[in-house]
Structures are given as structure tokens and as C-alpha cells.
Scaffold this motif. Structure first.
Motif, PDB file in Angstrom:
ATOM      1  N   VAL A 303       0.946 -14.848   4.447  1.00 44.93           N
ATOM      2  CA  VAL A 303       0.149 -13.896   3.424  1.00 44.93           C
ATOM      3  C   VAL A 303       0.342 -12.524   3.695  1.00 44.93           C
ATOM      4  CG1 VAL A 303      -2.183 -13.491   2.514  1.00 44.93           C
ATOM      5  CG2 VAL A 303      -1.643 -15.778   3.410  1.00 44.93           C
ATOM      6  N   PRO A 304       1.244 -11.928   3.129  1.00 42.50           N
ATOM      7  CA  PRO A 304       1.828 -10.612   3.897  1.00 42.50           C
ATOM      8  C   PRO A 304       0.823  -9.474   2.942  1.00 42.50           C
ATOM      9  CG  PRO A 304       3.649 -11.459   2.139  1.00 42.50           C
ATOM     10  CD  PRO A 304       2.519 -12.496   2.373  1.00 42.50           C
ATOM     11  N   VAL A 305       1.039  -8.437   3.627  1.00 46.63           N
ATOM     12  CA  VAL A 305       0.200  -7.245   2.937  1.00 46.63           C
ATOM     13  C   VAL A 305       0.905  -6.239   2.822  1.00 46.63           C
ATOM     14  CG1 VAL A 305      -1.703  -5.661   3.386  1.00 46.63           C
ATOM     15  CG2 VAL A 305      -1.923  -8.064   4.343  1.00 46.63           C
ATOM     16  N   ASP A 306       0.777  -5.507   1.512  1.00 48.30           N
ATOM     17  CA  ASP A 306       1.519  -4.294   1.169  1.00 48.30           C
ATOM     18  C   ASP A 306       1.652  -3.416   2.585  1.00 48.30           C
ATOM     19  OD1 ASP A 306       2.327  -1.807   0.231  1.00 48.30           O
ATOM     20  OD2 ASP A 306       1.639  -2.107  -1.708  1.00 48.30           O
ATOM     21  N   PRO A 307       2.791  -2.792   2.941  1.00 52.11           N
ATOM     22  CA  PRO A 307       2.906  -1.837   4.096  1.00 52.11           C
ATOM     23  C   PRO A 307       1.978  -0.623   3.833  1.00 52.11           C
ATOM     24  CG  PRO A 307       5.106  -2.989   3.538  1.00 52.11           C
ATOM     25  CD  PRO A 307       4.044  -3.330   2.593  1.00 52.11           C
ATOM     26  N   ALA A 308       1.941  -0.288   2.525  1.00 51.57           N
ATOM     27  CA  ALA A 308       1.263   0.987   2.214  1.00 51.57           C
ATOM     28  C   ALA A 308      -0.300   0.820   2.620  1.00 51.57           C
ATOM     29  CB  ALA A 308       1.299   1.429   0.795  1.00 51.57           C
ATOM     30  N   LEU A 309      -0.807  -0.514   2.261  1.00 53.05           N
ATOM     31  CA  LEU A 309      -2.110  -0.776   2.792  1.00 53.05           C
ATOM     32  C   LEU A 309      -2.351  -0.842   4.163  1.00 53.05           C
ATOM     33  CD1 LEU A 309      -3.156  -3.274  -0.304  1.00 53.05           C
ATOM     34  CD2 LEU A 309      -3.159  -0.745  -0.083  1.00 53.05           C
ATOM     35  N   LEU A 310      -1.594  -1.465   4.787  1.00 51.38           N
ATOM     36  CA  LEU A 310      -1.411  -1.684   6.295  1.00 51.38           C
ATOM     37  C   LEU A 310      -1.370  -0.196   7.183  1.00 51.38           C
ATOM     38  CD1 LEU A 310       1.078  -4.465   7.079  1.00 51.38           C
ATOM     39  CD2 LEU A 310      -1.507  -4.660   7.084  1.00 51.38           C
ATOM     40  N   ALA A 311      -0.822   0.523   6.261  1.00 50.09           N
ATOM     41  CA  ALA A 311      -0.699   2.139   7.054  1.00 50.09           C
ATOM     42  C   ALA A 311      -1.962   2.752   6.580  1.00 50.09           C
ATOM     43  CB  ALA A 311       0.714   2.696   6.189  1.00 50.09           C
ATOM     44  N   ALA A 312      -2.739   2.430   5.648  1.00 53.39           N
ATOM     45  CA  ALA A 312      -3.863   3.171   5.269  1.00 53.39           C
ATOM     46  C   ALA A 312      -5.102   2.851   6.157  1.00 53.39           C
ATOM     47  CB  ALA A 312      -4.255   2.940   3.723  1.00 53.39           C
ATOM     48  N   GLY A 313      -5.116   1.831   7.003  1.00 51.73           N
ATOM     49  CA  GLY A 313      -6.300   1.629   7.637  1.00 51.73           C
ATOM     50  C   GLY A 313      -6.010   0.356   8.695  1.00 51.73           C
ATOM     51  N   ASP A 314      -6.922  -0.042   9.476  1.00 52.15           N
ATOM     52  CA  ASP A 314      -6.983  -1.015  10.467  1.00 52.15           C
ATOM     53  C   ASP A 314      -7.407  -2.624  10.155  1.00 52.15           C
ATOM     54  OD1 ASP A 314      -6.000   1.074  12.014  1.00 52.15           O
ATOM     55  OD2 ASP A 314      -7.921   1.454  13.036  1.00 52.15           O
ATOM     56  N   HIS A 315      -7.783  -2.723   8.696  1.00 51.98           N
ATOM     57  CA  HIS A 315      -8.270  -3.906   8.170  1.00 51.98           C
ATOM     58  C   HIS A 315      -7.483  -4.816   7.490  1.00 51.98           C
ATOM     59  CE1 HIS A 315     -11.384  -1.251  10.032  1.00 51.98           C
ATOM     60  NE2 HIS A 315     -12.221  -2.465  10.184  1.00 51.98           N
ATOM     61  N   ASN A 316      -5.995  -4.696   7.837  1.00 55.38           N
ATOM     62  CA  ASN A 316      -5.330  -5.677   7.023  1.00 55.38           C
ATOM     63  C   ASN A 316      -5.280  -5.697   5.562  1.00 55.38           C
ATOM     64  OD1 ASN A 316      -4.180  -8.955   6.681  1.00 55.38           O
ATOM     65  ND2 ASN A 316      -3.225  -7.806   8.187  1.00 55.38           N
TER      66      ASN A 316
END
Length: 374
Positions: A303-316
Motif C-alpha cells: 500500500v504505497p503512499v504518494d511521496p508528496a504526502l510522505l514529505a508533508a508529515g510524519d504520519h504516512n
């Protein structure tokens, strides 16, 4: 497009994560910020340069054009701030967990919950991590496991970070580690099991972290590891396994649910910015695994997460998805998914776990001060 105008009440580390995620939603504008710390105020204003910097909470609440408030102040401020907000105006609020830090505050919030004139969403980010969202969906469908019998949540992670004034080093400010950190997980347990626990027992310690730190001559008193066992109706049970000095873990959260049909597992890595990088190779992707009892091979879904969202915070990515849903509430096109009552229940369980860890007592959650029913 007319943007919804949000105000931020407190804008330290977590508030800035909210700002970065709100910036990804074109329907929202951060119109005002109240942050008393000079350094945090400067950092938050850099993220939302168009926001008015209010000199006080009262000044913030007096701004007429606001559509919603987001509370990301220290834990021990939340109850009084909610009371102040709803005494002043009717406005939707998203409040970071935990909503309270002491049983006396719980009583006040239960009264407020019955009288407030606008929706309150308790920020429980773990519900909205994509892999955990899938896990909960599969759990409720019961196709993978059948009825939920045994739920286990393990979080092995890095120590608490430094916050403004180091407020998070003391139980009196946080409610204790099993409130501050773990109310998320008690909320997930109630969500997955579809019920309130009826009793719990906890064992915890302060074995490693912050032992050499002193603040005004005081040593931090927060737990850095614990087990909590919770009994649910129908001879079902859940376990929390927490370690705050395990930053070498490949996955930060590992959740499993077992029923008569099979086992469901979810594994979520920690924040990208804390991954050691070249030392350990590429950071893993969150996984969901279904292991049937009928002899069929396990199925594993990444279940990957958009890299932009990963970069926006610490909560996956969860802070973004949570704000999407809260925006629906603000716009009148959706309902609150994590109520103030949910937030209160998670705090009561956490406070009961802290009490059990300190005293060795089994805590009955059906009566007395620990009763979960509102």
C-alpha cells in the motif's frame, strides 16, 4: 472558488505538519494563526504567509471570517481551549489528540459534548494511514478473519521528540505516554472491535529514554515501554506492545487481527525523515497480509503512499486524508467520523492504563471514574 478560511490554534511541530497538508488542499486557506512561541510563530508564518498572526486566543476568535479552527497546541491546553471556543462562537473544530490529560478534564468535556453547537473532530491520524484504513475495512468486512477475536498492535519507534518548553517530558502535561502516544491505538481498538473494552491491565516502565535530562531540576517521568491487555465483550481481547527506544525497527506499526477464518496483518514504516537511508537501503512500503486458515497461501498487498504526502508529515499520509474528510464536514457534505466522545473514550482508556501500570491494579472500565459510557 471561494476558499474556506481556517485558523490555527498553536503551531509547533504538529501544527506545521497540518499546515503543510492543508496547503495541498486548494479549497482551504489558512487565514489566521495564534502561536505564542516566537520561533514556532515564524516557522508557521513561513508556511502560511498570508495568515494573520493573532496576539491571543480571544483575538483569533474575534476574527469574523473564519470557517473552521484547528487546535494543535500542547495536550494540557486542549480542554480549556475547547471550552473557550464554544463559549465564544459556533464553529467547526478539529482538535489534536489527546483531547484531555486528566479525569477532571474528561468530566468537563463530557458536559461540553452535550452542549456544543458545532461539530468537533478528534484528530486520530492512525485511522487514516492508507494501509490501516484498508486493514480496518477488511476487518469490518470479516471476509479475511471472520469475527474479530484477538487484536494486537505493536508500535516500536523512536523516542519522543523535543517540543517547545519540553512540555512532553512530564505526565502532568501529556496525561502520560499511554495517553499522549497511545490514545491513537485505543481508538483503533474500539474501531476494529466495534465496542468498548470492559477491563484492562498494564505493565510499563521508564527504562531508557530521557534519564539524563533535567528540566528545572526535574527528571522526565514519562514511560518509554509498556504492555496493555484489554478485554472486550464476547471473550475477545486486544494487546498493545509499545517501545519508544526501537528506532531501528523495519516497521514502526505492526497490527494483527485473528478470527476463526484467518489472520489479517498490517505493517507501516515510520516517518521517512527518520529512515537511516544508505545504511539500511530503501525504506519499506506499507503492507497488508491475509493468511487464511484453510491452507491457501497468504496474500500480500503493498500500500504505497504518494511521496508528496510522505514529505508533508510524519504520519504516512494520514494528516492529508483526515483534512480531506474534515473539509467535507466544514462544507456540509460529510459527517464527523471521530467524535469528541471517541476522543474522550481513548483518553479514559489511556489514563486507566497509566493507573494500572503505576499501581498493578486491574481496571474495570464499566463503572466508577473509568467508566467509558458518556
Amino acid at each position: 472558488m471561494t476558499k474556506k478560511k481556517y485558523a490555527m490554534l498553536g503551531c509547533g511541530m504538529m501544527g506545521q505538519e497540518h499546515l503543510r497538508n492543508i496547503a495541498l488542499l486548494p479549497e482551504i486557506e489558512v487565514a489566521a494563526i495564534y502561536e505564542p512561541d516566537d520561533a514556532m510563530r515564524a516557522k508557521s508564518h513561513a508556511l502560511a504567509p498570508g495568515a494573520t498572526l493573532a496576539p491571543s486566543i480571544d483575538a483569533l476568535l474575534a476574527l469574523p471570517e473564519l470557517d473552521a479552527l484547528v487546535i494543535t497546541s500542547p495536550n494540557h491546553c486542549h480542554t480549556a481551549q475547547l471550552e473557550t471556543i464554544f463559549a465564544a462562537r459556533k464553529i467547526p473544530v478539529l482538535v489534536e489528540k489527546p483531547v484531555a490529560t486528566h479525569l477532571s478534564e474528561v468530566a468537563r468535556l463530557r458536559t461540553l459534548a452535550h452542549t456544543m453547537a458545532a461539530p468537533v473532530w478528534t484528530a486520530m491520524e492512525y485511522r487514516y494511514m492508507p494501509a490501516i484504513t484498508r486493514f480496518v475495512h477488511e476487518a469490518h468486512s470479516a471476509q479475511a478473519t471472520g469475527s474479530a477475536v484477538m487484536l494486537s498492535i505493536r508500535e516500536h519507534r523512536y523516542p519522543f521528540l523535543h517540543k517547545v518548553g519540553d512540555w512532553n517530558r512530564f505526565n502532568r502535561n501529556t496525561g502520560g505516554t499511554l495517553v499522549e502516544k497511545c490514545c491513537h491505538f485505543f481508538d483503533l481498538m474500539r474501531l476494529v472491535m466495534g465496542d468498548n473494552p470492559v477491563r484492562l491491565f498494564a505493565s510499563g516502565g521508564h527504562n531508557h529514554n530521557h534519564l539524563d535530562e533535567r528540566y528545572g531540576g526535574e527528571q522526565p517521568d514519562i514511560l518509554d515501554n509498556a504492555f496493555v491487555v484489554l478485554d472486550f465483550p464476547g471473550q475477545r481481547r486486544a494487546l498493545l506492545d509499545l517501545c519508544m527506544f526501537a528506532e531501528g525497527s523495519r516497521y514502526q506499526e505492526e497490527i494483527s487481527l485473528v478470527g476463526p477464518v484467518g489472520k489479517l496483518e498490517c505493517k507501516v514504516p515510520g516517518p521517512s525523515r527518520f529512515w537511516p537511508g544508505e545504511q539500511r537501503g530503501e525504506q519499506p512500503v506499507a503492507q497488508l497480509t491475509v493468511s487464511p486458515r484453510n491452507g491457501a497461501p497468504p496474500s500480500v498487498l503493498e500500500v504505497p503512499v504518494d511521496p508528496a504526502l510522505l514529505a508533508a508529515g510524519d504520519h504516512n499520509g494520514s494528516t492529508f486524508y483526515q483534512h480531506q474528510k474534515f473539509l467535507d464536514v466544514v462544507c456540509g457534505r460529510g459527517a464527523v467520523e471521530v467524535s469528541l466522545h471517541d476522543g474522550i473514550a481513548a483518553v479514559v482508556i489511556g489514563l486507566a492504563a497509566e493507573h494500572s501500570a503505576a499501581t498493578g491494579a486491574v481496571v474495570d472500565l464499566t463503572q466508577g471514574p473509568w467508566q467509558l459510557a458518556p
